[in-house]
Design an enzyme around this catalytic site. Structure first.
Site, PDB file in Angstrom:
ATOM      1  N   SER A 186       0.830  -1.212   0.000  1.00 40.12           N
ATOM      2  CA  SER A 186       0.000   0.000   0.000  1.00 40.12           C
ATOM      3  C   SER A 186       0.861   1.257   0.000  1.00 40.12           C
ATOM      4  O   SER A 186       2.040   1.240   0.354  1.00 40.12           O
ATOM      5  CB  SER A 186      -0.909   0.021   1.228  1.00 40.12           C
TER       6      SER A 186
HETATM    7  N1  SAH Z   1      -0.952  -4.909   3.921  1.00 40.15           N
HETATM    8  C1  SAH Z   1      -0.138  -5.227   2.783  1.00 40.15           C
HETATM    9  C2  SAH Z   1      -0.785  -4.906   1.456  1.00 40.15           C
HETATM   10  C3  SAH Z   1      -1.861  -5.866   1.174  1.00 40.15           C
HETATM   11  S1  SAH Z   1      -2.366  -6.097  -0.482  1.00 40.15           S
HETATM   12  C4  SAH Z   1       1.233  -4.581   2.874  1.00 40.15           C
HETATM   13  O1  SAH Z   1       1.497  -3.867   3.849  1.00 40.15           O
HETATM   14  O2  SAH Z   1       2.055  -4.825   1.982  1.00 40.15           O
HETATM   15  C5  SAH Z   1      -3.762  -7.099  -0.092  1.00 40.15           C
HETATM   16  C6  SAH Z   1      -3.456  -8.509   0.314  1.00 40.15           C
HETATM   17  O3  SAH Z   1      -4.682  -9.097   0.699  1.00 40.15           O
HETATM   18  C7  SAH Z   1      -2.879  -9.352  -0.801  1.00 40.15           C
HETATM   19  O4  SAH Z   1      -1.634  -9.857  -0.433  1.00 40.15           O
HETATM   20  C8  SAH Z   1      -3.918 -10.472  -0.968  1.00 40.15           C
HETATM   21  O5  SAH Z   1      -3.334 -11.735  -1.232  1.00 40.15           O
HETATM   22  C9  SAH Z   1      -4.593 -10.464   0.381  1.00 40.15           C
HETATM   23  N2  SAH Z   1      -5.951 -11.047   0.406  1.00 40.15           N
HETATM   24  C10 SAH Z   1      -6.963 -10.893  -0.486  1.00 40.15           C
HETATM   25  N3  SAH Z   1      -8.028 -11.606  -0.093  1.00 40.15           N
HETATM   26  C11 SAH Z   1      -7.678 -12.235   1.065  1.00 40.15           C
HETATM   27  C12 SAH Z   1      -8.347 -13.137   1.956  1.00 40.15           C
HETATM   28  N4  SAH Z   1      -9.603 -13.556   1.761  1.00 40.15           N
HETATM   29  N5  SAH Z   1      -7.678 -13.569   3.050  1.00 40.15           N
HETATM   30  C13 SAH Z   1      -6.402 -13.173   3.285  1.00 40.15           C
HETATM   31  N6  SAH Z   1      -5.724 -12.338   2.491  1.00 40.15           N
HETATM   32  C14 SAH Z   1      -6.347 -11.870   1.394  1.00 40.15           C
END
Ligand code: SAH
Length: 215
Positions: free
Chosen positions: A62
């Site tokens: 992000s």
């Molecule tokens: N917080 C992260 C950015 C996240 S991007 C950072 O600091 O880098 C969003 C993430 O959510 C992705 O890695 C994706 O794989 C995950 N995601 C999407 N759906 C999900 C689910 N149902 N359960 C767990 N993770 C999920």
């Protein structure tokens, strides 16, 4: 640290402040945790720009100011047990680890969880537990949580996450029906139910059900 990196880090903190990240504890955590440690390859040199960047598995780390604003809205306290859904690079979890007693972070992509664990170990962040799981069901074994942060967008707050929030607890998450129009909201659990505040428009990757292709 070269002068160049030092200058870029100062600009990084300046950008956070100018976008409304004013909580001193959040700023200190973001000064201490090096975003560069969470980005590999071609984009590593852009780690200190206020931009989302691509990471493995087609996901994104992000934008730093959004990480700061979400962390600030979460109002994490030192005794808190926090759940993050969407480990991604691990950066947001690392910031939370500076503010909370314990952080649980889950991602549906096992590869991202394994890579994040390695970074947490290298940085000696021992109060984070990273787990490969579908976070839309929360983490029933560790519930309830003082704080929950979701870093992928669902249409509505997933009911299991609402159920796993303590009374007095806060959850911050993006919600919205399309890739383009999402709102960051804050949900506070009270004795009688839930209070909702809309914070700002945002854009996140979608919350997807089930584990990633590698299991
Ligand atoms: N917080 C992260 C950015 C996240 S991007 C950072 O600091 O880098 C969003 C993430 O959510 C992705 O890695 C994706 O794989 C995950 N995601 C999407 N759906 C999900 C689910 N149902 N359960 C767990 N993770 C999920």
């Amino acid at each position: 640290m070269s002068d160049d990196i030092a200058t870029r880090k100062m600009q990084f903190l300046f950008a956070l402040r100018s976008k409304g990240v004013t909580d001193q504890r959040v700023l200190e955590a973001m000064e201490k945790i090096d975003r560069g440690a969470f980005i590999k390859g071609l984009f590593a040199e852009r780690a200190y720009e206020d931009m989302p960047l691509p990471i493995a598995c087609g996901q994104t780390i992000s934008q730093p100011s959004v990480v700061g604003l979400m962390t600030q809205a979460l109002n994490v306290q030192p005794r808190d047990k926090v759940l993050e859904v969407g480990t991604g690079s691990g950066y947001q979890a690392a910031i939370l680890s500076q503010l909370a007693r314990r952080v649980y972070t889950v991602d549906r992509h096992k590869r991202l969880v394994l890579e994040a664990r390695e970074i947490f170990a290298a940085l000696d962040l021992s109060n984070i537990t990273a787990i490969a799981a579908d976070g839309s069901f929360g983490l029933p074994d560790q519930a309830p949580f003082d704080r929950i942060i979701v870093t992928a967008a669902a249409e509505d707050p997933p009911p299991p996450l609402l159920a796993q929030l303590k009374i007095g607890g806060i959850m911050v998450l993006p919600v919205g029906q399309s890739d383009h129009v999402q709102s960051l909201i804050r949900v506070t659990r009270t004795e009688d139910g839930f209070e909702y505040d809309e914070l700002r428009p945002v854009r996140f990757v979608p919350l997807i059900e089930g584990l990633g292709p590698e299991g």
